[in-house]
Write an enzyme that holds these catalytic residues in place. Structure first.
Site, PDB file in Angstrom:
ATOM      1  N   PRO A  47       1.038  -0.755  -0.010  1.00  0.00           N
ATOM      2  CA  PRO A  47      -0.346  -0.400  -0.085  1.00  0.00           C
ATOM      3  C   PRO A  47       0.712   1.742  -0.073  1.00  0.00           C
ATOM      4  CG  PRO A  47      -0.856  -2.002   1.267  1.00  0.00           C
ATOM      5  CD  PRO A  47       0.900  -1.814   1.380  1.00  0.00           C
ATOM      6  N   PRO A 187      60.187  -3.371   0.016  1.00  0.00           N
ATOM      7  CA  PRO A 187      62.118  -3.591  -0.274  1.00  0.00           C
ATOM      8  C   PRO A 187      61.724  -5.054   0.134  1.00  0.00           C
ATOM      9  CG  PRO A 187      60.627  -3.267   1.756  1.00  0.00           C
ATOM     10  CD  PRO A 187      59.427  -2.773   1.135  1.00  0.00           C
ATOM     11  N   ASP A 210      61.260  -9.080 -10.803  1.00  0.00           N
ATOM     12  CA  ASP A 210      62.601  -8.557 -10.327  1.00  0.00           C
ATOM     13  C   ASP A 210      63.460  -9.817  -9.266  1.00  0.00           C
ATOM     14  OD1 ASP A 210      62.597  -6.568 -12.613  1.00  0.00           O
ATOM     15  OD2 ASP A 210      61.732  -5.074 -11.574  1.00  0.00           O
ATOM     16  N   LYS A 232      68.118  -8.974 -12.368  1.00  0.00           N
ATOM     17  CA  LYS A 232      68.852  -8.115 -12.619  1.00  0.00           C
ATOM     18  C   LYS A 232      69.981  -7.634 -11.863  1.00  0.00           C
ATOM     19  CE  LYS A 232      66.453  -5.290 -16.415  1.00  0.00           C
ATOM     20  NZ  LYS A 232      65.359  -5.409 -15.650  1.00  0.00           N
ATOM     21  N   MET A 339      71.616   2.276  -5.879  1.00  0.00           N
ATOM     22  CA  MET A 339      72.464   1.345  -6.855  1.00  0.00           C
ATOM     23  C   MET A 339      73.231   2.172  -6.686  1.00  0.00           C
ATOM     24  SD  MET A 339      68.679  -0.116  -9.646  1.00  0.00           S
ATOM     25  CE  MET A 339      68.912   2.157  -9.818  1.00  0.00           C
TER      26      MET A 339
END
Length: 423
Positions: A47, A187, A210, A232, A339
């Protein structure tokens, strides 16, 4: 007989099919929203309608029969939900549905129903729906659902597809290419990978990894996940970057979901921008998942903050192959070198020549978060010799600046120097 022993779990495709909902209150509203989300045609019999149900009816998103339930309201329905809160009305709806051989959910009385709504969680992009029934204990079902959903979100459960994306069956040609995700692995510690990264890894068909990525996570993959090692080392790049780009494209075009698992962050000396461009040029959907960069996390592992109020208000991140003499020169500006172990002596000389005091503190942090983690301390004047004497090996991060003095190991280093000078 247990409450679920006669339950047959089933997923229903109701898109474009009529579902009748009897009742206009909050429970009915929840049911209607869920049905519209999966494309059902919805008829609501009540309703009056509460809340957004009235808005949906006004917008013709649902058919509304604005009256009490009557026989015939279920005609053409594939599924019925009744949630009036009036036991006699709900019972009448359930009886009529039974006579029409139409399954009926009774919100207030599970025992009177022929169908039940489970606690569910959806991972839409993975096309995964988890549904939990727990007898007549909906709160228990919700808790179980939440636990399973959390494990899926965290990548703790196997999400990998068995059928190729969009294919009709095993071995079929994929109708759509797969996806590529460039995932920053941090890391190397598995606990420092984001939940999003873990989830994508759990759904991958191919992982291109990697050397410095969190390789321990590879042990959690199914045996049939293809792992491609493109790691690498200094002076040794067995898989050139151009071939890595090709591998991502080849596997994605074959309909496979590919994760490029990197150390650190994809966009911090990670060649992520190049890989993104190549994949997009091939029409492949690519997602980039940020990672905890080693430039910040590895110094933190030995207690060195790259910024600290009153000590350093900024920092620069470089590879030692770059022109280090052109960054801000004060000891209050931290320099983070990635690096750079093999060029440490030349880097230190260049920094002194550019105006940094020879007494500027330096730390070389090896294998951050790994089993060989070690910090070697010194100054620009002597760090190259100290690193050589210690046999420092990559991977390593070098930190230059007064923040190095905040490391717990610095105090031990200076204490050792004093004992040598006074002996």
């Amino acid at each position: 007989m247990s409450a679920v022993s006669d339950l047959y779990p089933l997923g229903l495709r109701v898109r474009g099919r009529l579902v009748v909902v009897v009742g206009g209150g909050p429970v009915a509203a929840r049911r209607v929203r869920g049905l519209l989300d999966v494309g059902a045609r919805v008829r609501v019999v009540a309703p009056a309608l509460a809340g957004d149900l009235a808005e949906l009816a006004a917008a013709d998103a649902v058919e509304h029969r604005a009256r009490e339930y009557a026989p015939g309201d279920l005609d053409g329905a594939w599924l019925v939900h009744t949630a009036t809160g009036v036991p006699a009305v709900d019972a009448a709806v359930a009886d009529d549905a039974e006579g029409l051989r139409t399954f009926c959910v009774v919100a207030a009385d599970a025992a009177a129903a022929s169908a039940w709504i489970p606690a569910s969680a959806t991972l839409a992009e993975e096309q995964v729906v988890v549904a939990v029934h727990a007898g007549r204990d909906p709160r228990r079902a919700v808790r179980l659902r939440d636990g399973i959903a959390a494990a899926l979100e965290a990548g703790e459960l196997p999400l990998r597809r068995v059928r190729p994306r969009g294919a009709d069956g095993p071995g079929a040609t994929p109708a759509h290419p797969g996806r590529v995700a460039l995932v920053g692995g941090g890391p190397g510690a598995p606990g420092l990978v984001t939940g999003r990264g873990r989830r994508l890894l759990a759904s991958a068909d191919v992982v291109v990894v990697d050397r410095l990525g969190p390789r321990s996570l590879l042990g959690t993959l199914s045996d049939d996940v293809e792992v491609i090692d493109v790691g690498k080392t200094a002076g040794n790049h067995p898989v050139p970057q151009e071939r890595i780009n090709e591998l991502l494209v080849e596997h994605a075009l074959a309909g496979r979901d590919v994760v490029r698992l990197k150390g650190g962050d994809p966009y911090v000396f990670g060649r992520g921008g190049e890989e993104l461009a190549v994949c997009r040029a091939a029409g492949i959907d690519v997602e980039v998942v940020p990672g905890v960069t080693s430039a910040v996390s590895v110094p933190a592992a030995v207690g060195i903050p790259v910024t600290h109020r009153g000590v350093a208000g900024g920092f620069s991140v470089l590879t030692a192959h770059e022109a280090v003499a052109h960054v801000p020169g004060g000891a209050d500006h931290t320099l983070v070198l990635l690096m750079g172990v093999t060029r440490l002596a030349r880097t230190a000389e260049a920094l002194v020549a550019a105006g940094r005091p020879a007494s500027t503190p330096v730390a070389v942090v090896e294998d951050g978060y790994g089993p060989r983690q070690r910090a070697t301390f010194g100054t620009l004047a002597d760090i190259a010799g100290r690193a050589a004497d210690a046999g420092v090996q990559p991977p390593a991060v070098t930190v230059v600046g007064d923040v190095v003095r905040l490391a717990p190991g610095w105090a031990a280093h200076t204490a050792d120097d004093r004992s040598v000078s006074t002996s």
